[in-house]
Structures are given as structure tokens and as C-alpha cells.
Scaffold this motif. Structure first.
Motif, PDB file in Angstrom:
ATOM      1  N   MET A  93       0.936  -1.210   0.014  1.00  0.00           N
ATOM      2  CA  MET A  93       0.075   0.226   0.002  1.00  0.00           C
ATOM      3  C   MET A  93       0.692   1.256  -0.022  1.00  0.00           C
ATOM      4  N   ARG A  94       0.334   2.314  -0.551  1.00  0.00           N
ATOM      5  CA  ARG A  94       0.916   3.579  -0.560  1.00  0.00           C
ATOM      6  C   ARG A  94       0.315   4.296   0.663  1.00  0.00           C
ATOM      7  N   ILE A  95       0.905   4.637   1.651  1.00  0.00           N
ATOM      8  CA  ILE A  95       0.422   5.178   2.919  1.00  0.00           C
ATOM      9  C   ILE A  95       1.210   6.601   3.401  1.00  0.00           C
ATOM     10  N   ALA A  96       0.353   7.354   3.473  1.00  0.00           N
ATOM     11  CA  ALA A  96       0.544   8.732   4.169  1.00  0.00           C
ATOM     12  C   ALA A  96       0.403   8.763   5.536  1.00  0.00           C
ATOM     13  N   GLN A  97       1.640   9.026   6.084  1.00  0.00           N
ATOM     14  CA  GLN A  97       1.263   9.272   7.658  1.00  0.00           C
ATOM     15  C   GLN A  97       1.465  10.558   8.083  1.00  0.00           C
ATOM     16  N   ILE A  98       0.274  11.158   8.899  1.00  0.00           N
ATOM     17  CA  ILE A  98       0.703  12.524   9.283  1.00  0.00           C
ATOM     18  C   ILE A  98       1.153  12.693  10.667  1.00  0.00           C
ATOM     19  N   ALA A  99       2.062  13.124  11.079  1.00  0.00           N
ATOM     20  CA  ALA A  99       2.306  13.429  12.454  1.00  0.00           C
ATOM     21  C   ALA A  99       2.038  14.711  12.740  1.00  0.00           C
ATOM     22  N   THR A 100       2.261  14.980  14.065  1.00  0.00           N
ATOM     23  CA  THR A 100       2.035  16.469  14.669  1.00  0.00           C
ATOM     24  C   THR A 100       3.475  17.101  14.345  1.00  0.00           C
ATOM     25  N   LEU A 146      -2.640  22.491  10.518  1.00  0.00           N
ATOM     26  CA  LEU A 146      -3.868  22.679   9.530  1.00  0.00           C
ATOM     27  C   LEU A 146      -3.091  22.514   8.242  1.00  0.00           C
ATOM     28  N   PHE A 147      -2.068  23.388   8.127  1.00  0.00           N
ATOM     29  CA  PHE A 147      -1.309  23.599   6.592  1.00  0.00           C
ATOM     30  C   PHE A 147      -0.768  22.255   6.462  1.00  0.00           C
ATOM     31  N   GLN A 148      -0.178  21.497   7.195  1.00  0.00           N
ATOM     32  CA  GLN A 148       0.488  20.617   7.073  1.00  0.00           C
ATOM     33  C   GLN A 148      -0.600  19.323   6.496  1.00  0.00           C
ATOM     34  N   ALA A 149      -1.688  19.150   7.272  1.00  0.00           N
ATOM     35  CA  ALA A 149      -2.564  18.288   6.866  1.00  0.00           C
ATOM     36  C   ALA A 149      -3.249  18.812   5.421  1.00  0.00           C
ATOM     37  N   ARG A 150      -3.372  19.862   4.938  1.00  0.00           N
ATOM     38  CA  ARG A 150      -3.958  20.469   3.790  1.00  0.00           C
ATOM     39  C   ARG A 150      -2.983  19.744   2.850  1.00  0.00           C
ATOM     40  N   GLU A 151      -1.622  19.985   2.736  1.00  0.00           N
ATOM     41  CA  GLU A 151      -0.682  19.606   1.988  1.00  0.00           C
ATOM     42  C   GLU A 151      -0.769  18.140   1.664  1.00  0.00           C
ATOM     43  N   ALA A 152      -0.860  17.241   2.872  1.00  0.00           N
ATOM     44  CA  ALA A 152      -0.920  15.980   2.635  1.00  0.00           C
ATOM     45  C   ALA A 152      -2.318  15.436   1.852  1.00  0.00           C
ATOM     46  N   HIS A 159      -2.513  11.456  12.442  1.00  0.00           N
ATOM     47  CA  HIS A 159      -2.408  11.565  14.017  1.00  0.00           C
ATOM     48  C   HIS A 159      -2.398  12.767  14.384  1.00  0.00           C
ATOM     49  N   ALA A 160      -2.514  13.776  13.697  1.00  0.00           N
ATOM     50  CA  ALA A 160      -2.371  15.269  14.000  1.00  0.00           C
ATOM     51  C   ALA A 160      -4.001  15.812  14.714  1.00  0.00           C
ATOM     52  N   TYR A 161      -4.393  15.219  15.794  1.00  0.00           N
ATOM     53  CA  TYR A 161      -5.666  15.910  16.375  1.00  0.00           C
ATOM     54  C   TYR A 161      -6.782  15.969  15.315  1.00  0.00           C
ATOM     55  N   TRP A 162      -7.381  17.028  15.277  1.00  0.00           N
ATOM     56  CA  TRP A 162      -8.534  16.888  14.281  1.00  0.00           C
ATOM     57  C   TRP A 162      -8.455  17.686  13.118  1.00  0.00           C
TER      58      TRP A 162
END
Length: 340
Positions: free
Chosen positions: A1-8, A75-81, A94-97
Motif C-alpha cells: 500500500m501507498r500510505i501517508a502518515q501525518i505526525a504532529t 492545519l497547513f500540513q494536513a492540507r498539503e498531505a 495523528h494530528a488531532y482534528w
């Protein structure tokens, strides 16, 4: 799988010291890479990872004085992902809401791990989003979101081997490991140790609460402050203690310290709050109670516990590979459901 993991963005992955979210993300990412998945980690640029690293925000907002509003950067990092969704089969945030703001704007499935106590704000967003699943670390935490079919409970996992007691001699003290904040019950831990007639060693980062509330109790003999412990120092600190005192005064979603203690073979004296009764089995891996008096009684029975059995229990249930097995399976099902 191609998986994106978003940390804080509070700390790098893995963190140098405290930082349970970043630690857990690091363990999961490395294991998914070892299993052959194409993993992309969104985190600060000073993170160390075997995955492909993308850092839309280069530095932590904790250490960068120019970053005034930490939520803007998360929020900016989540938007980019999410904006790069065509690069992935599934996104794990994993970055909260913050990822929840984008889950319905793109067709890619996303899993959102909640690492804090989800209050009414999370229930508000949960009721108004669709294209996602939630992951909680305990049944107690999951219950705060209400009864849901789009939620999975997967316990956190750690590197149990890193805390192998390896024949360390057990010394005559109780351990407190965590943070110095009122809800963690450090003053209650001091009371338990005093009434049990055992020295207490406190391990946590220094802060203002320590100076104001804790320092007056520290005499270097009955109560000793050893600072923040990491790596090998943490292993020895836990392995040599009679038991861990964990009198958290309010419910917590999980309690990674509990698992760390068990990995070192350490019985835990804990108040039965939040997720604690799901992790600690009374009479086998620790002693649970409702009051300080109960933990004092448990302190008198620490010699009865089988430290080897406690460690085996931690390996069976809370090793990071066990966590990865379940998260991997969950992500795979989400991808298959989208493709079907």
C-alpha cells in the motif's frame, strides 16, 4: 500500500525526549516500511525515518519563536498531505482534528487516530464528516465519542525489548514516571510512598509546577528527583524499582507509561481511572484502587508479583508489532472497500 502518515509538528519523529504521539508514529512507520509498504511521513524536517519524508513545515512550533499560532501549521500540513492524495492509497492522520477538515473533500479513505481525550468538539466533527474512520487506543476513550460503527480500538504498542530489565537488581524504591502536572497525581504518589514507608524517585521534565508544588517535598532521601530519563537511563530506572506509582486523578485515553513499566517487568500501583483498568490487570500486572489508601495496601504486596509474567503480558499485548498488525489490517480493509 501507498500510505501517508501525518505526525504532529510539536516534535520530530521520533522525539528526543517526551512526545508519545511522535514516538508511536515512529514505531508504526518503521514497521510498515519493514513490511514493504510505500510510506510517506509528514513531519518536521529533523525527523529520522526510513519512509519518504515530506516537511511542508520545516521546524517545530515549540522551538520556533516565529510560529505564533501552532494550529495554523498543523492545519497547513494536513492540507498539503490531503492535497497530494493521488500519491497515496490511504491517509493516516495523528494530528488531532486537523485532517478531519479535509477528509470529505477528497475521495481517498483516511484513518484518524485520536491521541487525546475527545470532548464535545470531536463529537461535533464526527457527526458532520463521512469519508473517514476513527482509531482510539482504549474502549474508555472510544466511549467518549459515543457508540459508533466507524471507530476501531487498537491499543498502543512500544518497543518492549528496549526496556528489557536484563538482570538489573531490584532496589528499594517506588518510581514515578511522566509529567509534572496536577492531573498526573504526583503529590498523591508522594503520599503513597510516604505511607508505604518506601523511597520515591521522580522522573519527569523540570517545569514550573515542580518548583511550585513538588520541590518542597523533595529531600533527596525519601523523595528524590532524578530529572527526565531517556533510553538506557529509563530502562534502568524502571527495571530497578519495586513498582510504578500511577495515581492519575482523571481519566486518560491510554497511559503509555503503564506499558513501559510492564515491559520492564514492573507491577503498577494505579487508581482505576480512564483506560487504566483495561491495561492493568488487578492482582497480576498491578494493583488498582479508588483511593490512595488502596495503593498503599498494594505497595505492601509488590513482592507477590511475577515480574517475568508481567513482562510477557506486555510483549503479547503491547509490542509495537501487535499494534502494527492491527493498524495494517485496518488500513488494508479501508483501501479494499474503496476499490470494491
Amino acid at each position: 500500500m501507498r500510505i501517508a502518515q501525518i505526525a504532529t509538528l510539536a516534535r520530530p519523529v521520533p522525539p528526543a525526549g517526551e512526545g508519545s504521539i511522535e514516538y508511536l508514529v515512529g514505531q508504526l512507520v518503521e514497521e510498515l516500511v519493514r513490511r514493504g509498504h510505500e510510506v510517506t511521513l509528514y513531519a518536521t524536517a529533523d525527523s529520522r525515518t526510513s519512509a519518504a519524508l515530506r516537511s511542508p513545515v520545516q521546524t517545530s512550533y515549540v522551538t520556533d519563536a516565529e510560529k505564533w499560532d501552532w494550529q495554523l501549521y498543523e492545519l497547513f500540513q494536513a492540507r498539503e498531505a490531503f492535497g497530494a492524495w493521488r500519491d497515496f492509497d490511504v491517509i493516516h492522520c495523528h494530528a488531532y482534528w486537523f485532517g478531519l477538515m479535509f477528509c470529505d473533500l477528497f475521495p481517498i479513505p483516511s484513518l484518524h487516530s485520536i491521541h487525546i481525550e475527545p470532548g464535545p468538539d470531536y463529537r461535533f466533527v464526527a457527526a458532520r464528516t463521512r469519508n473517514r474512520r476513527f482509531h482510539c487506543a482504549s474502549q474508555w476513550q472510544a466511549g467518549l465519542l459515543g457508540e459508533r460503527e466507524d471507530l476501531d480500538v487498537v491499543a498502543h504498542g512500544i518497543d518492549v525489548d528496549a526496556l528489557d530489565p536484563a538482570g538489573e537488581p531490584v532496589e528499594d524504591y517506588l518510581a514515578f514516571l511522566g509529567r509534572f502536572i496536577p492531573g498526573k497525581g504526583v503529590l498523591e504518589a508522594i503520599e503513597v510512598a510516604r505511607r508505604a514507608g518506601l523511597p520515591l524517585r521522580l522522573a519527569a521534565p523540570h517545569n514550573e509546577y515542580y518548583e511550585q508544588a513538588i520541590r518542597p517535598h523533595v529531600d533527596g532521601r525519601n523523595v528524590e528527583y532524578v530529572g527526565e530519563v531517556r533510553g538506557e537511563e529509563k530502562r534502568r530506572f524502571l527495571a530497578r524499582a519495586r513498582g510504578l506509582v500511577y495515581p492519575a486523578m482523571r481519566g486518560e485515553p491510554f497511559g503509555l507509561v503503564l506499558v513501559e513499566a510492564m515491559a520492564a517487568g514492573l507491577p503498577v500501583l494505579a487508581l482505576a481511572r480512564g483506560a487504566v483498568p483495561e491495561i492493568i490487570e488487578h492482582g497480576r500486572s498491578g494493583w488498582l484502587g479508588e483511593r490512595v489508601e488502596d495503593l498503599v495496601a498494594g505497595a505492601g504486596r509488590l513482592a507477590e508479583f511475577d515480574r517475568g509474567a508481567i513482562r510477557a503480558h506486555a510483549r503479547e499485548h503491547y509490542h509495537y508489532t501487535v499494534m502494527a498488525d492491527r493498524i495494517e489490517g485496518l488500513l488494508r480493509r479501508m483501501v479494499e472497500e474503496r476499490e470494491s
